[in-house]
Design a protein around this motif. Structure first.
Motif, PDB file in Angstrom:
ATOM      1  N   LEU A 156      48.330  64.024  52.300  1.00 23.22           N
ATOM      2  CA  LEU A 156      47.374  63.108  52.920  1.00 23.22           C
ATOM      3  C   LEU A 156      48.010  62.322  54.061  1.00 23.22           C
ATOM      4  O   LEU A 156      47.414  62.180  55.140  1.00 23.22           O
ATOM      5  CB  LEU A 156      46.815  62.145  51.867  1.00 23.22           C
ATOM      6  N   VAL A 157      49.203  61.813  53.835  1.00 23.28           N
ATOM      7  CA  VAL A 157      49.909  61.044  54.867  1.00 23.28           C
ATOM      8  C   VAL A 157      50.223  61.936  56.067  1.00 23.28           C
ATOM      9  O   VAL A 157      50.084  61.520  57.224  1.00 23.28           O
ATOM     10  CB  VAL A 157      51.201  60.421  54.282  1.00 23.28           C
ATOM     11  N   ALA A 173      34.160  59.501  52.744  1.00 23.93           N
ATOM     12  CA  ALA A 173      35.363  59.709  53.558  1.00 23.93           C
ATOM     13  C   ALA A 173      35.215  60.938  54.445  1.00 23.93           C
ATOM     14  O   ALA A 173      35.600  60.926  55.617  1.00 23.93           O
ATOM     15  CB  ALA A 173      36.584  59.854  52.651  1.00 23.93           C
ATOM     16  N   VAL A 174      34.658  62.008  53.901  1.00 21.54           N
ATOM     17  CA  VAL A 174      34.474  63.242  54.662  1.00 21.54           C
ATOM     18  C   VAL A 174      33.506  63.029  55.822  1.00 21.54           C
ATOM     19  O   VAL A 174      33.747  63.464  56.950  1.00 21.54           O
ATOM     20  CB  VAL A 174      33.963  64.371  53.745  1.00 21.54           C
ATOM     21  N   VAL A 175      32.410  62.365  55.546  1.00 17.82           N
ATOM     22  CA  VAL A 175      31.345  62.210  56.545  1.00 17.82           C
ATOM     23  C   VAL A 175      31.718  61.193  57.621  1.00 17.82           C
ATOM     24  O   VAL A 175      31.391  61.375  58.801  1.00 17.82           O
ATOM     25  CB  VAL A 175      30.022  61.813  55.848  1.00 17.82           C
ATOM     26  N   ASN A 176      32.421  60.130  57.248  1.00 15.70           N
ATOM     27  CA  ASN A 176      32.665  59.039  58.195  1.00 15.70           C
ATOM     28  C   ASN A 176      34.130  58.756  58.507  1.00 15.70           C
ATOM     29  O   ASN A 176      34.425  57.903  59.336  1.00 15.70           O
ATOM     30  CB  ASN A 176      32.025  57.749  57.655  1.00 15.70           C
ATOM     31  N   GLY A 177      35.055  59.468  57.833  1.00 13.17           N
ATOM     32  CA  GLY A 177      36.466  59.108  57.956  1.00 13.17           C
ATOM     33  C   GLY A 177      37.094  59.358  59.315  1.00 13.17           C
ATOM     34  O   GLY A 177      37.692  58.485  59.917  1.00 13.17           O
ATOM     35  N   GLY A 178      36.989  60.577  59.816  1.00 12.23           N
ATOM     36  CA  GLY A 178      37.563  60.900  61.114  1.00 12.23           C
ATOM     37  C   GLY A 178      39.029  61.269  61.072  1.00 12.23           C
ATOM     38  O   GLY A 178      39.687  61.204  60.038  1.00 12.23           O
ATOM     39  N   GLU A 179      39.546  61.666  62.221  1.00 10.60           N
ATOM     40  CA  GLU A 179      40.940  62.046  62.480  1.00 10.60           C
ATOM     41  C   GLU A 179      41.405  63.282  61.716  1.00 10.60           C
ATOM     42  O   GLU A 179      42.592  63.492  61.519  1.00 10.60           O
ATOM     43  CB  GLU A 179      41.896  60.868  62.232  1.00 10.60           C
ATOM     44  N   ASP A 180      40.456  64.119  61.295  1.00  9.86           N
ATOM     45  CA  ASP A 180      40.839  65.375  60.657  1.00  9.86           C
ATOM     46  C   ASP A 180      41.283  66.410  61.689  1.00  9.86           C
ATOM     47  O   ASP A 180      42.087  67.277  61.400  1.00  9.86           O
ATOM     48  CB  ASP A 180      39.672  65.951  59.843  1.00  9.86           C
ATOM     49  N   TYR A 181      40.698  66.326  62.885  1.00 16.13           N
ATOM     50  CA  TYR A 181      40.983  67.267  63.980  1.00 16.13           C
ATOM     51  C   TYR A 181      40.779  68.721  63.561  1.00 16.13           C
ATOM     52  O   TYR A 181      41.490  69.621  64.001  1.00 16.13           O
ATOM     53  CB  TYR A 181      42.379  67.028  64.571  1.00 16.13           C
ATOM     54  N   GLU A 182      39.790  68.926  62.696  1.00 16.28           N
ATOM     55  CA  GLU A 182      39.323  70.270  62.398  1.00 16.28           C
ATOM     56  C   GLU A 182      38.226  70.621  63.407  1.00 16.28           C
ATOM     57  O   GLU A 182      37.839  69.781  64.230  1.00 16.28           O
ATOM     58  CB  GLU A 182      38.794  70.347  60.964  1.00 16.28           C
ATOM     59  N   ALA A 238      42.752  62.834  56.141  1.00 21.46           N
ATOM     60  CA  ALA A 238      43.373  61.896  57.088  1.00 21.46           C
ATOM     61  C   ALA A 238      42.928  60.462  56.800  1.00 21.46           C
ATOM     62  O   ALA A 238      43.720  59.517  56.934  1.00 21.46           O
ATOM     63  CB  ALA A 238      43.032  62.279  58.520  1.00 21.46           C
ATOM     64  N   TYR A 239      41.668  60.303  56.396  1.00 16.69           N
ATOM     65  CA  TYR A 239      41.163  58.970  56.064  1.00 16.69           C
ATOM     66  C   TYR A 239      41.972  58.354  54.927  1.00 16.69           C
ATOM     67  O   TYR A 239      42.409  57.205  54.999  1.00 16.69           O
ATOM     68  CB  TYR A 239      39.682  59.053  55.677  1.00 16.69           C
ATOM     69  N   PHE A 240      42.192  59.140  53.875  1.00 18.96           N
ATOM     70  CA  PHE A 240      42.941  58.603  52.735  1.00 18.96           C
ATOM     71  C   PHE A 240      44.426  58.463  53.052  1.00 18.96           C
ATOM     72  O   PHE A 240      45.098  57.585  52.504  1.00 18.96           O
ATOM     73  CB  PHE A 240      42.714  59.459  51.490  1.00 18.96           C
ATOM     74  N   LEU A 292      30.998  71.115  51.314  1.00 22.68           N
ATOM     75  CA  LEU A 292      32.005  70.444  52.128  1.00 22.68           C
ATOM     76  C   LEU A 292      33.407  70.749  51.593  1.00 22.68           C
ATOM     77  O   LEU A 292      33.672  70.578  50.397  1.00 22.68           O
ATOM     78  CB  LEU A 292      31.759  68.929  52.140  1.00 22.68           C
ATOM     79  N   PRO A 293      34.326  71.189  52.451  1.00 18.16           N
ATOM     80  CA  PRO A 293      35.681  71.551  51.993  1.00 18.16           C
ATOM     81  C   PRO A 293      36.554  70.316  51.796  1.00 18.16           C
ATOM     82  O   PRO A 293      36.890  69.606  52.746  1.00 18.16           O
ATOM     83  CB  PRO A 293      36.212  72.425  53.142  1.00 18.16           C
ATOM     84  N   ILE A 294      36.912  70.058  50.534  1.00 16.95           N
ATOM     85  CA  ILE A 294      37.704  68.868  50.196  1.00 16.95           C
ATOM     86  C   ILE A 294      38.873  69.287  49.313  1.00 16.95           C
ATOM     87  O   ILE A 294      38.674  69.945  48.293  1.00 16.95           O
ATOM     88  CB  ILE A 294      36.845  67.815  49.453  1.00 16.95           C
ATOM     89  N   GLU A 295      40.085  68.902  49.705  1.00 17.90           N
ATOM     90  CA  GLU A 295      41.285  69.207  48.929  1.00 17.90           C
ATOM     91  C   GLU A 295      41.316  68.377  47.641  1.00 17.90           C
ATOM     92  O   GLU A 295      40.799  67.253  47.591  1.00 17.90           O
ATOM     93  CB  GLU A 295      42.538  68.877  49.752  1.00 17.90           C
ATOM     94  N   ASN A 296      41.966  68.905  46.603  1.00 18.06           N
ATOM     95  CA  ASN A 296      42.100  68.174  45.343  1.00 18.06           C
ATOM     96  C   ASN A 296      42.810  66.835  45.531  1.00 18.06           C
ATOM     97  O   ASN A 296      42.458  65.839  44.898  1.00 18.06           O
ATOM     98  CB  ASN A 296      42.866  69.019  44.320  1.00 18.06           C
ATOM     99  N   SER A 297      43.827  66.813  46.393  1.00 21.11           N
ATOM    100  CA  SER A 297      44.556  65.565  46.640  1.00 21.11           C
ATOM    101  C   SER A 297      43.644  64.506  47.247  1.00 21.11           C
ATOM    102  O   SER A 297      43.792  63.308  46.994  1.00 21.11           O
ATOM    103  CB  SER A 297      45.754  65.809  47.556  1.00 21.11           C
ATOM    104  N   THR A 298      42.669  64.939  48.036  1.00 21.51           N
ATOM    105  CA  THR A 298      41.687  64.008  48.614  1.00 21.51           C
ATOM    106  C   THR A 298      40.770  63.461  47.529  1.00 21.51           C
ATOM    107  O   THR A 298      40.462  62.261  47.502  1.00 21.51           O
ATOM    108  CB  THR A 298      40.859  64.718  49.707  1.00 21.51           C
ATOM    109  N   LEU A 299      40.359  64.327  46.614  1.00 19.07           N
ATOM    110  CA  LEU A 299      39.496  63.893  45.508  1.00 19.07           C
ATOM    111  C   LEU A 299      40.229  62.889  44.612  1.00 19.07           C
ATOM    112  O   LEU A 299      39.639  61.891  44.172  1.00 19.07           O
ATOM    113  CB  LEU A 299      39.051  65.101  44.696  1.00 19.07           C
TER     114      LEU A 299
END
Length: 342
Positions: A203-204, A279-288, A173-175, A259-266
């Protein structure tokens, strides 16, 4: 009279101040301010009540946010809070503030998204309010849910050696937001340019149309597993870990490798030259969902592909990230802080 700027307290400081000065008198009020949802004793079960407000210019930008998606998101972020209490949503109310620049057709679009979310989560829209606004669009949703008394899960409750788990993937969500902001700037400089969003659809989508993870709550129920603590990841992983730590009085060790990160995020992290872990630690708005599971229950849920173990609970109240090299880094929340730029 002394004047204190809201920025000095921030959102969480302000909530704590309000909570400290609030007294509950109804015996049916089990939990009030301070968790993902209020908990009310309804006899055979607990009723859950959660409210979130989305304000134009703060939480969303209509230059790239479709009204239908906005309506859907307004519901989903509240459903996420009900899920974070291990509950199931039943009804919502929607209050909306509108300036005169919005047409009837625009309102129809917003409610098309709201109705789509209601259908997806099987909840009823049962009321709300409409009002004029001089500051743009404001949407406030209240979600009402239910949870068996023995299954309610709070931010407190984590115990030493519990497994810390996250659902889905984090950082997308951050990206998604970075991409939308970049394309907005390109468009402002050259209105003839078309936004390049197709290759970043995932991502969008995670930014514009997130989902509340009620599916996970069904999975846990089917396996008779009740998390020892839980919270939804709205303000960034670090912020939510610190909430669980504060409420439980425990510490957390989180392994960067897990940490679970999608390839598109990487790929987006590489494109924007941002460390994906940041981004994972501080990004937010993932709503997981971020939850702790007892060792005995972990065997029951470890086969669920959407749940990833990312760390464990410690008796010492020290919250650390363990890097690939074994280095210990203190967890500090640097995610979105409301009221600082208002």
């Amino acid at each position: 009279m002394q004047r204190t700027d809201l920025a000095e307290l921030g959102e969480f400081g302000l909530i704590e101040r309000i909570k400290k000065n609030t007294e509950t008198v109804q015996p049916s009020t089990i939990v009030g301010i301070g968790d993902d949802a209020a908990v009310i004793d309804s006899g055979s079960h607990y009723t859950l009540v959660a409210t979130d407000m989305l304000v134009e210019g703060i939480h969303f930008d209509l230059s790239y946010t479709p009204l239908k998606h906005l309506g859907y998101k307004a519901v989903a972020v509240n459903i996420s809070d009900i899920a974070a209490m291990n509950g199931f949503p039943k009804q919502i109310t929607v209050s909306i503030g509108l300036s005169n620049r919005f047409s009837v057709e625009a309102v129809d679009e917003i409610y098309e998204g709201i109705h789509a979310a209601c259908k997806n989560y099987k909840v009823d829209l049962v009321g709300g309010d409409t009002a004029s606004s001089k500051s743009g669009l404001i949407i406030s949703v209240t979600a009402i849910g239910e949870v068996p008394k023995e299954a309610v899960t709070y931010r407190k409750g984590a115990q030493p050696n519990d497994v810390l788990c996250a659902t889905g993937d984090l950082g997308a969500a951050y990206f998604g937001l970075q991409i939308l902001e970049r394309e907005k700037q390109v468009f402002m400089e050259n209105p003839n340019m078309r936004p390049e969003l197709k290759e970043h659809e995932y991502l969008v989508g995670r930014q514009l149309r997130p989902e509340g993870r009620t599916d996970i709550i069904h999975e846990l129920k089917e396996r008779n597993v009740v998390p020892t603590s839980m919270i939804d990841i709205s303000d960034g992983l670090a912020s939510e870990i610190l909430h669980l730590s504060q409420h439980s009085g425990m510490g957390f060790s989180v392994f960067v490798d897990n940490l679970p990160i999608e390839n598109s995020t990487l790929l987006a992290a590489e494109e924007f030259k941002v460390n994906p872990i940041t981004a994972v630690v501080n990004g937010g708005e993932d709503y997981e969902l971020l939850m702790t599971i007892s060792q005995k229950d972990y065997e029951e849920i470890k086969g669920i592909p959407e749940i990833t173990p990312i760390g464990f609970v410690t008796k010492e109240k020290n919250n650390i990230l363990v890097t690939k090299s074994g280095e210990h880094v203190q967890i500090n929340a640097q995610g979105w802080k409301h009221l600082e730029n208002s």
